[in-house]
Write an enzyme that holds these catalytic residues in place. Structure first.
Site, PDB file in Angstrom:
ATOM      1  N   LYS A  87       1.942  45.857  21.125  1.00  0.00           N
ATOM      2  CA  LYS A  87       2.241  46.438  22.440  1.00  0.00           C
ATOM      3  C   LYS A  87       1.774  47.967  22.328  1.00  0.00           C
ATOM      4  O   LYS A  87       1.333  48.679  21.847  1.00  0.00           O
ATOM      5  CB  LYS A  87       3.954  46.636  21.754  1.00  0.00           C
ATOM      6  CG  LYS A  87       4.744  45.824  21.044  1.00  0.00           C
ATOM      7  CD  LYS A  87       5.168  44.761  22.875  1.00  0.00           C
ATOM      8  CE  LYS A  87       6.401  45.511  23.573  1.00  0.00           C
ATOM      9  NZ  LYS A  87       7.880  45.349  23.025  1.00  0.00           N
TER      10      LYS A  87
ATOM     11  N   THR B 192       8.833  42.433  49.461  1.00  0.00           N
ATOM     12  CA  THR B 192       9.921  42.286  49.502  1.00  0.00           C
ATOM     13  C   THR B 192      10.432  41.666  48.685  1.00  0.00           C
ATOM     14  O   THR B 192      10.181  40.411  48.610  1.00  0.00           O
ATOM     15  CB  THR B 192      10.066  41.937  51.087  1.00  0.00           C
ATOM     16  OG1 THR B 192       9.686  41.053  51.257  1.00  0.00           O
ATOM     17  CG2 THR B 192       9.677  43.114  51.984  1.00  0.00           C
ATOM     18  N   HIS B 193      11.947  42.220  48.353  1.00  0.00           N
ATOM     19  CA  HIS B 193      12.974  41.485  47.256  1.00  0.00           C
ATOM     20  C   HIS B 193      11.819  40.354  46.249  1.00  0.00           C
ATOM     21  O   HIS B 193      12.298  40.052  45.590  1.00  0.00           O
ATOM     22  CB  HIS B 193      13.343  40.064  47.957  1.00  0.00           C
ATOM     23  CG  HIS B 193      13.516  40.006  49.056  1.00  0.00           C
ATOM     24  ND1 HIS B 193      15.430  40.220  49.543  1.00  0.00           N
ATOM     25  CD2 HIS B 193      12.849  40.133  50.666  1.00  0.00           C
ATOM     26  CE1 HIS B 193      15.289  40.192  50.570  1.00  0.00           C
ATOM     27  NE2 HIS B 193      14.484  40.781  51.542  1.00  0.00           N
TER      28      HIS B 193
ATOM     29  N   ASN C  96       3.491  50.714  24.735  1.00  0.00           N
ATOM     30  CA  ASN C  96       4.626  51.128  25.975  1.00  0.00           C
ATOM     31  C   ASN C  96       4.743  51.979  26.753  1.00  0.00           C
ATOM     32  O   ASN C  96       4.705  53.213  26.295  1.00  0.00           O
ATOM     33  CB  ASN C  96       6.254  50.773  24.643  1.00  0.00           C
ATOM     34  CG  ASN C  96       6.311  49.638  24.045  1.00  0.00           C
ATOM     35  OD1 ASN C  96       5.630  48.572  24.320  1.00  0.00           O
ATOM     36  ND2 ASN C  96       6.851  49.711  22.330  1.00  0.00           N
TER      37      ASN C  96
ATOM     38  N   LYS D 249      26.460  76.377  35.762  1.00  0.00           N
ATOM     39  CA  LYS D 249      25.380  77.009  35.231  1.00  0.00           C
ATOM     40  C   LYS D 249      24.621  75.681  34.058  1.00  0.00           C
ATOM     41  O   LYS D 249      24.021  75.704  34.121  1.00  0.00           O
ATOM     42  CB  LYS D 249      25.357  78.076  34.419  1.00  0.00           C
ATOM     43  CG  LYS D 249      25.060  79.189  35.481  1.00  0.00           C
ATOM     44  CD  LYS D 249      25.078  80.393  35.320  1.00  0.00           C
ATOM     45  CE  LYS D 249      27.263  80.860  35.082  1.00  0.00           C
ATOM     46  NZ  LYS D 249      27.941  80.754  35.151  1.00  0.00           N
TER      47      LYS D 249
ATOM     48  N   GLN E  82      32.419  78.903  36.107  1.00  0.00           N
ATOM     49  CA  GLN E  82      31.015  78.595  34.746  1.00  0.00           C
ATOM     50  C   GLN E  82      30.195  77.347  34.480  1.00  0.00           C
ATOM     51  O   GLN E  82      29.494  77.566  34.267  1.00  0.00           O
ATOM     52  CB  GLN E  82      32.186  79.358  33.535  1.00  0.00           C
ATOM     53  CG  GLN E  82      30.433  80.161  32.646  1.00  0.00           C
ATOM     54  CD  GLN E  82      32.051  80.664  31.462  1.00  0.00           C
ATOM     55  OE1 GLN E  82      31.697  81.950  31.690  1.00  0.00           O
ATOM     56  NE2 GLN E  82      31.756  80.195  30.123  1.00  0.00           N
TER      57      GLN E  82
ATOM     58  N   SER F 182       4.487  49.928  18.654  1.00  0.00           N
ATOM     59  CA  SER F 182       5.968  49.160  18.080  1.00  0.00           C
ATOM     60  C   SER F 182       5.745  49.762  16.702  1.00  0.00           C
ATOM     61  O   SER F 182       4.789  49.503  16.457  1.00  0.00           O
ATOM     62  CB  SER F 182       5.672  48.121  18.927  1.00  0.00           C
ATOM     63  OG  SER F 182       6.538  47.737  17.330  1.00  0.00           O
TER      64      SER F 182
ATOM     65  N   ASN G  86      31.787  89.117  39.314  1.00  0.00           N
ATOM     66  CA  ASN G  86      32.554  87.481  40.295  1.00  0.00           C
ATOM     67  C   ASN G  86      30.812  87.418  41.063  1.00  0.00           C
ATOM     68  O   ASN G  86      30.544  86.784  41.479  1.00  0.00           O
ATOM     69  CB  ASN G  86      33.278  87.501  40.668  1.00  0.00           C
ATOM     70  CG  ASN G  86      34.554  87.119  39.712  1.00  0.00           C
ATOM     71  OD1 ASN G  86      34.341  87.217  38.527  1.00  0.00           O
ATOM     72  ND2 ASN G  86      35.463  87.624  40.588  1.00  0.00           N
TER      73      ASN G  86
ATOM     74  N   GLU H  75       9.097  55.381  31.007  1.00  0.00           N
ATOM     75  CA  GLU H  75      10.834  54.481  31.411  1.00  0.00           C
ATOM     76  C   GLU H  75      11.674  56.220  30.538  1.00  0.00           C
ATOM     77  O   GLU H  75      13.095  55.970  31.424  1.00  0.00           O
ATOM     78  CB  GLU H  75      10.832  53.723  29.712  1.00  0.00           C
ATOM     79  CG  GLU H  75      10.065  52.488  30.352  1.00  0.00           C
ATOM     80  CD  GLU H  75      10.403  51.166  28.943  1.00  0.00           C
ATOM     81  OE1 GLU H  75      11.596  51.829  27.950  1.00  0.00           O
ATOM     82  OE2 GLU H  75       8.672  51.530  27.626  1.00  0.00           O
TER      83      GLU H  75
ATOM     84  N   TYR I 142      37.251  82.938  43.101  1.00  0.00           N
ATOM     85  CA  TYR I 142      36.705  83.074  41.845  1.00  0.00           C
ATOM     86  C   TYR I 142      37.987  82.435  40.450  1.00  0.00           C
ATOM     87  O   TYR I 142      39.037  82.333  40.274  1.00  0.00           O
ATOM     88  CB  TYR I 142      36.039  84.556  40.473  1.00  0.00           C
ATOM     89  CG  TYR I 142      34.828  84.160  39.464  1.00  0.00           C
ATOM     90  CD1 TYR I 142      34.073  83.096  39.536  1.00  0.00           C
ATOM     91  CD2 TYR I 142      35.960  83.936  38.447  1.00  0.00           C
ATOM     92  CE1 TYR I 142      33.329  83.065  38.389  1.00  0.00           C
ATOM     93  CE2 TYR I 142      35.680  82.997  37.293  1.00  0.00           C
ATOM     94  CZ  TYR I 142      34.022  82.756  36.977  1.00  0.00           C
ATOM     95  OH  TYR I 142      33.917  82.900  35.792  1.00  0.00           O
TER      96      TYR I 142
ATOM     97  N   SER J 240      30.145  81.877  27.199  1.00  0.00           N
ATOM     98  CA  SER J 240      29.090  81.261  27.979  1.00  0.00           C
ATOM     99  C   SER J 240      26.996  81.963  27.595  1.00  0.00           C
ATOM    100  O   SER J 240      26.698  81.305  27.739  1.00  0.00           O
ATOM    101  CB  SER J 240      28.835  81.405  29.687  1.00  0.00           C
ATOM    102  OG  SER J 240      29.482  82.251  30.269  1.00  0.00           O
TER     103      SER J 240
END
Ligand code: ARG
Length: 459
Positions: free
Chosen positions: A283, A155-156, A285, A325, A322, A277, A110, A290, A317, A23
């Site tokens: 464009k 709303t909606h 963006n 992490k 492990q 773009s 441990n 995003e 343990y 690790s």
């Protein structure tokens, strides 16, 4: 390199199995915490006479040298060791021989790893709280600077009622304040030292876990050695808090993405936080927003991975642990990346007040206010609501908005309506008169700004 446990084995570990088991390539980032933990351990062992003062001094000094060598780059972390704990111990032993070999008395990897990860998370957790505070400061600044901007509340995703743009922004401030609370709460619960739990059962040495815990800045010690080495609840709690931070950032990003579309055009992001773009010259963006929205999935995945790793492992343990992490590191890295780019993106976001306002003028978002007006004239709310609905239907047929209906047209629907109706359904009035605590009225917004500012200063 010969393994520390080679005495019991006739054969070396297979190369691929060794790579799989190792690790170091990800837990190396805990080198500082591992060294701090070992320093505190050596000091405790000496204070209890388990280690000679001379050995402890040599160990602590050399650990300090190792730390600065790692930090300066003189000592590379790309080694053959299985993990960071083995790496540091091997390096120590390489430098000072037998004294180094004595460090691992009354301790196990441990409890060592359980301490390291808590120390690491404490530091990173505090760092993320500071980043959230910076984000809050940006939200408050935007809210303050745009206190007069009116936008349609939804709303909606249908235009619902007029609101102050600052009120909308401050909703996010409340979310991020709760995120800070959640992180603080989890960090506090985590801040107990498992060091001294050893492999699982404690130790035969007369150790002083309390002093060791204090030296490492813990509030106390864990009280069950099996739990001390098996518990990763704090990882789950922190991952859950991080997932919630991401969920909030993602919702916020989604709105910013919508707002900068031509369909809304409520805001304009700064060029430095947008991309063009490769084919469509027009464009601009919102990639950064995003990506923040997209990266939310990773952090949810990290939380699920952690929960799933833990669900089937017996006490105490197991090597499965492990896996804690990579999940928690990935979540931390992701949250930090997002909190690095999101606040400046938000700070540079231009609010297009006129566009917001003209959107608010459409969609009959003052229909509730018309109903409230009629109710205040003495009509029961349900009757008022129906008349207001009839007014909307009439307007749709006539191609106009409520503010454009003549008094005659209004009176034809309801004779109680008078000239003051226009004032009552004016968008500024609608917002100004939302005086209930926590509502969108300017007083409430001012209070919220003061509240969030106070919190930023005090947390
Ligand atoms: N690298 C291990 C981990 O991250 C350290 C603990 C190893 N303990 C053991 N008994 N194999 O979990």
């Amino acid at each position: 390199m010969e393994k520390m446990w080679a005495g019991r084995f006739a054969k070396a570990l297979d190369k691929q199995a060794d790579d799989f088991n190792s690790s170091l390539h990800f837990d190396a980032r805990m080198y500082k915490q591992d060294i701090e933990g070992s320093m505190a351990h050596a000091a405790m062992l000496a204070s209890k006479g388990i280690l000679s003062a001379k050995d402890a001094e040599e160990i602590i000094k050399t650990l300090g040298d190792i730390l600065s060598d790692i930090q300066s780059g003189a000592l590379s972390l790309e080694a053959e060791a299985e993990d960071i704990h083995m790496f540091v111990e091997a390096e120590l032993t390489k430098r000072i021989g037998d004294a180094g070999r004595r460090l691992h008395t009354a301790r196990s990897r441990n409890d060592q790893v359980a301490v390291d990860i808590r120390l690491y998370l404490r530091e990173e957790g505090e760092g993320i709280i500071s980043m959230l505070q910076e984000l809050l400061a940006v939200i408050v600044k935007q809210a303050e600077e745009n206190q007069s901007a009116i936008m349609p509340g939804y709303t909606h995703l249908q235009r619902a009622q007029p609101i102050l743009f600052s009120h909308h922004l401050l909703a996010y401030a409340m979310m991020f304040l709760r995120d800070i609370d959640r992180l603080r709460d989890a960090l506090k619960r985590m801040n107990l030292s498992p060091l001294g739990s050893c492999a699982l059962a404690g130790t035969t040495y007369d150790t002083d876990r309390e002093s060791e815990a204090k030296a490492l800045g813990f509030d106390g010690i864990t009280l069950n050695s099996i739990d001390g080495v098996s518990d990763r609840d704090f990882c789950v709690e922190l991952l859950s808090a991080f997932a919630t931070v991401m969920m909030h950032l993602s919702r916020f990003s989604e709105e910013i993405i919508l707002w900068c579309s031509w369909e809304f055009k409520f805001v304009e992001l700064d060029d430095s936080y947008t991309t063009g773009s490769s084919i469509m010259p027009q464009k601009k963006n919102p990639d950064i927003a995003e990506l923040v929205r997209g990266k939310t999935g990773r952090v949810y995945g990290d939380l699920m991975a952690m929960l799933t790793v833990l669900k089937g492992i017996p006490l105490a343990y197991n090597k499965d642990m492990q896996e804690d992490k990579e999940a928690i590191f990935d979540a931390i890295d992701t949250v930090k990346q997002c909190l690095t780019v999101f606040p400046p993106m938000l700070a540079g976001m231009k609010v297009l007040k006129e566009n917001m306002f003209s959107a608010a003028q459409k969609g009959f978002i003052n229909a509730t206010d018309l109903a409230d007006y009629l109710t205040k004239k003495g009509l029961p709310f349900r009757t008022a609501y129906k008349i207001s609905g009839q007014a909307v239907a009439y307007c749709i047929k006539e191609g106009k908005v409520l503010d454009e209906m003549s008094l005659e047209e209004y009176r034809a629907l309801c004779p109680e309506i008078e000239e003051d109706v226009y004032e009552a359904i004016d968008l500024y009035t609608c917002v100004k008169t939302r005086i209930s605590a926590g509502g969108t009225g300017p007083e409430s917004v001012k209070n919220q700004i003061a509240f969030v500012k106070g919190k930023i200063e005090n947390v």
